[in-house]
Enzyme design. Structure first.
Site, PDB file in Angstrom:
ATOM      1  CG  LEU A 114      -1.745   1.226   1.522  1.00  0.00           C
ATOM      2  CD1 LEU A 114      -2.958   1.216   0.590  1.00  0.00           C
ATOM      3  CD2 LEU A 114      -2.202   1.264   2.973  1.00  0.00           C
ATOM      4  CB  CYS A 115       2.231   3.678  -1.804  1.00  0.00           C
ATOM      5  SG  CYS A 115       1.661   3.743  -3.505  1.00  0.00           S
ATOM      6  CG  HIS A 116      -0.693   9.400  -1.718  1.00  0.00           C
ATOM      7  ND1 HIS A 116      -0.258  10.629  -2.127  1.00  0.00           N
ATOM      8  CD2 HIS A 116      -1.962   9.590  -1.292  1.00  0.00           C
ATOM      9  CE1 HIS A 116      -1.227  11.510  -1.957  1.00  0.00           C
ATOM     10  NE2 HIS A 116      -2.280  10.898  -1.451  1.00  0.00           N
TER      11      HIS A 116
ATOM     12  CB  ILE B  78      -3.848   5.444   1.784  1.00  0.00           C
ATOM     13  CG1 ILE B  78      -4.681   5.519   3.067  1.00  0.00           C
ATOM     14  CG2 ILE B  78      -3.207   6.769   1.419  1.00  0.00           C
ATOM     15  CD1 ILE B  78      -3.883   5.623   4.325  1.00  0.00           C
TER      16      ILE B  78
END
Length: 109
Positions: free
Chosen positions: A67-69, A95
């Site tokens: 998971l990242c931005h 996210i």
């Protein structure tokens, strides 16, 4: 590379034999700004640039969802981990999408 939406993460986790890891590869300030609550997964924070040096901290027997931005960095990490023998999926949209699809209380930045 398997792509899962934030809305699919919980179901993906249920389908795993071992408890999966949600690997957040964002920077520390990003995690402080917005973070997810997960059931059925262990949340681990490792900024993207630290992954090669910390690779041994990840268990190859456990599935990992990155998971990242917005999904770009996590896709790169997922590809790297896959090349090193890890079972990996990428959380598409990151996210930001998690806030839109799963939990609107997560700040958008």
């Amino acid at each position: 590379m398997e792509q899962i939406s934030p809305a699919q993460v919980a179901e993906w986790a249920k389908g795993q034999a071992l408890r999966p890891v949600l690997l957040d590869v964002r920077e520390g300030w990003e995690v402080q700004t917005a973070s997810v609550q997960t059931e059925g997964l262990d949340l681990v924070h490792m900024p993207m640039q630290t992954i090669p040096a910390r690779l041994d901290e990840l268990d190859k027997s456990r599935p990992i969802a990155c998971l990242c931005h917005h999904g770009g960095r996590s896709m790169q990490v997922a590809s790297f981990l896959s090349q090193h023998g890890y079972q990996v999926a990428n959380v598409s949209g990151g996210i930001h999408a998690w806030s839109m699809q799963v939990d609107p209380t997560i700040p958008v930045y």
